[in-house]
Design an enzyme around this catalytic site. Structure first.
Site, mmCIF file in Angstrom:
data_model
loop_
_atom_site.group_PDB
_atom_site.id
_atom_site.type_symbol
_atom_site.label_atom_id
_atom_site.label_comp_id
_atom_site.label_asym_id
_atom_site.label_seq_id
_atom_site.Cartn_x
_atom_site.Cartn_y
_atom_site.Cartn_z
ATOM 1 N N ASP A 174 4.386 0.121 4.150
ATOM 2 C CA ASP A 174 3.118 -0.271 4.773
ATOM 3 C C ASP A 174 2.490 -1.274 3.821
ATOM 4 O O ASP A 174 1.997 -0.912 2.754
ATOM 5 C CB ASP A 174 2.195 0.929 4.982
ATOM 6 N N GLN B 252 0.796 -1.224 0.000
ATOM 7 C CA GLN B 252 0.000 0.000 0.000
ATOM 8 C C GLN B 252 0.828 1.273 0.000
ATOM 9 O O GLN B 252 0.465 2.255 -0.640
ATOM 10 C CB GLN B 252 -0.933 -0.007 1.212
ATOM 11 N N GLU C 133 5.160 -1.982 8.093
ATOM 12 C CA GLU C 133 3.870 -1.895 8.778
ATOM 13 C C GLU C 133 2.909 -2.954 8.244
ATOM 14 O O GLU C 133 2.866 -3.215 7.040
ATOM 15 C CB GLU C 133 3.293 -0.497 8.556
ATOM 16 N N SER D 169 -6.071 8.067 5.046
ATOM 17 C CA SER D 169 -6.095 8.409 3.619
ATOM 18 C C SER D 169 -7.130 9.496 3.330
ATOM 19 O O SER D 169 -6.961 10.308 2.420
ATOM 20 C CB SER D 169 -6.365 7.172 2.771
ATOM 21 N N ASP E 72 -0.671 -1.867 12.832
ATOM 22 C CA ASP E 72 -1.731 -0.891 12.564
ATOM 23 C C ASP E 72 -3.076 -1.586 12.717
ATOM 24 O O ASP E 72 -3.725 -1.500 13.755
ATOM 25 C CB ASP E 72 -1.555 -0.301 11.169
ATOM 26 N N LYS F 47 -3.344 6.028 15.356
ATOM 27 C CA LYS F 47 -4.371 6.734 14.592
ATOM 28 C C LYS F 47 -5.510 7.070 15.545
ATOM 29 O O LYS F 47 -6.197 6.170 16.032
ATOM 30 C CB LYS F 47 -4.897 5.869 13.449
ATOM 31 N N LYS G 204 3.721 9.667 10.074
ATOM 32 C CA LYS G 204 3.354 9.266 8.717
ATOM 33 C C LYS G 204 2.149 10.097 8.304
ATOM 34 O O LYS G 204 1.060 9.916 8.836
ATOM 35 C CB LYS G 204 3.013 7.776 8.697
ATOM 36 N N GLU H 140 -2.841 9.582 -1.037
ATOM 37 C CA GLU H 140 -2.009 10.275 -0.057
ATOM 38 C C GLU H 140 -0.913 11.122 -0.696
ATOM 39 O O GLU H 140 0.060 11.488 -0.047
ATOM 40 C CB GLU H 140 -1.427 9.266 0.927
#
Length: 429
Positions: free
Chosen positions: A241, A162, A283, A365, A310, A335, A386, A204
């Site tokens: 990631d 990703q 990640e 995102s 994550d 997050k 990030k 992103e």
């Protein structure tokens, strides 16, 4: 004592054109604050629940229900409370919701209020948010983990990983790190153009070329780093990631790069990457519920690379505690909207740090111009952030806020650099 006097909310748009919640809050001393909530594309099964409207409006993604939850349920409960008692307010929000996943009021409604409270309290105290939350010792500027090549759920290509990130660990300051990252980003655009590859952007801000696979993408980025005049591994290093949950099927395995693989085969692939590239962080290399695979992977390569949970942890102290007990991963991605309150976020970070796990502050995102996570990264001393490519204003807003924080700190500011990866960066030199 700053007392909450008014709470308002509205539906706004995020960076992907989808609705999200914005909360405004006023205190009796005249202080005003505003907070906007982000939203993810690749979301973990165990994340707190975003309240969406369903139906035809905005393709079912409207957030009027969450806005009304703020206005009708949350506002009457918190008006009259002291804004400087964040933990008490967040607990009141949790009690009011009454569900384990925040599905009644919605994590998007709850988080908007939680963040607005902290910003109002900081403003009332006459302090920058990073100082209010982090105290007098908050002074570490994080390494920007810049996602300059997008794949997976963030791009419409055949690249399974990703995010491909660059980390300017050799820079002397955050300001210089940002410059280095931006120069590599523009260098990558030139490299892609020369090879006839697309320079279209993903969610992103990173480029989204349709390349052959992980190694081809890493080769392109490595070339861009060197073409920009930096030394690969010493000045600027690499991170991934994988978001492996996105291509995992229970009972079948990992459908990765046109092959079906086991967790052990994925581990072998990652080990081969470490042999070939200066990677300091991976990640979500495995699926969110593949606990046995995570433990085995951490045992095999956890002393060579940062393994970030994550979807595995979803910023949830309970899942993180289970991971620590099992020996899964060695770092936590943070997050705020995965868990839904600032207090729970801070508790997860404290648990990680006290257990020897690193932390990386992260955007989503679907972002907004809200810069709270920049202050939060400095407040908790994450050493890593990030928040996308050095492009698109919703990403750059966070980087620009960190520039301001570095200026505010003056001589007291310290850039984390390779100390953000104390065990791993040494292997890249």
């Amino acid at each position: 004592m700053p007392i909450i006097e008014q709470v308002g909310a509205r539906e706004i748009l995020d960076s992907r054109g989808n609705p999200t919640v914005e909360v405004e809050l006023a205190l009796t001393d005249g202080t005003f604050a505003r907070a906007a909530v982000p939203s993810g594309a690749s979301t973990g099964e165990h994340e707190a629940v975003e309240l969406r409207d369903g139906g035809s409006r905005y393709g079912g993604k409207g957030v009027d229900k969450a806005v009304q939850a703020v206005l009708d349920d949350i506002a009457p409960a918190v008006i009259g409370m002291s804004a400087d008692d964040q933990r008490l307010i967040d607990q009141a929000l949790l009690d009011l919701d009454g569900t384990p996943d925040k599905s009644r009021l919605g994590a998007n409604a709850i988080l908007g209020v939680s963040l607005a409270v902290s910003k109002a309290a900081a403003e009332s105290a006459g302090l920058p948010l990073f100082r209010y939350l982090g105290g007098p010792n908050a002074h570490i500027l994080p390494v920007p983990m810049m996602n300059i090549l997008n794949g997976g759920a963030h791009a419409d290509t055949g690249v399974d990983v990703q995010e491909f990130m660059v980390a300017p660990i050799g820079a002397p300051s955050f300001k210089e790190a940002l410059r280095w990252g931006a120069e590599v980003y523009h260098s990558l655009k030139s490299v892609l153009k020369k090879q006839g590859l697309s320079t279209g952007l993903g969610d992103e801000g990173g480029f989204a070329p349709d390349v052959a696979g992980t190694k081809a993408a890493l080769d392109l980025i490595s070339s861009a780093i060197e073409a920009a005049g930096f030394k690969l591994g010493t000045d600027v290093t690499l991170a991934l990631d994988v978001a492996a949950t996105e291509f995992y099927t229970e009972g079948t395995g990992y459908s990765f790069e046109k092959e079906t693989r086991t967790a052990e085969q994925m581990a072998e692939f990652y080990a081969s990457l470490l042999d070939a590239y200066p990677l300091v962080s991976i990640e979500d290399p495995l699926s969110e519920d593949d606990w046995d695979g995570w433990v085995s992977l951490t045992t095999q390569i956890g002393d060579r690379v940062q393994l970030v949970g994550d979807d595995l942890f979803v910023t949830n102290p309970e899942r993180l505690e289970e991971g620590i007990e099992r020996g899964a991963a060695n770092a936590l991605l943070v997050k705020v909207n995965q868990i839904g309150t600032l207090t729970e976020t801070l508790d997860a970070v404290a648990l990680a740090h006290n257990s020897g796990y690193r932390t990386m502050m992260s955007h989503r995102s679907g972002e907004t111009e809200d810069t709270t996570i920049a202050d939060l990264a400095v407040a908790v001393g994450s050493g890593q952030i990030k928040t996308g490519a050095p492009a698109r204003s919703e990403r750059v807003a966070k980087y620009n806020q960190l520039l301001r924080i570095e200026e505010t700190l003056g001589d007291a500011a310290r850039y984390a650099g390779d100390l953000a990866f104390p065990r791993f960066a040494l292997e890249t030199k």
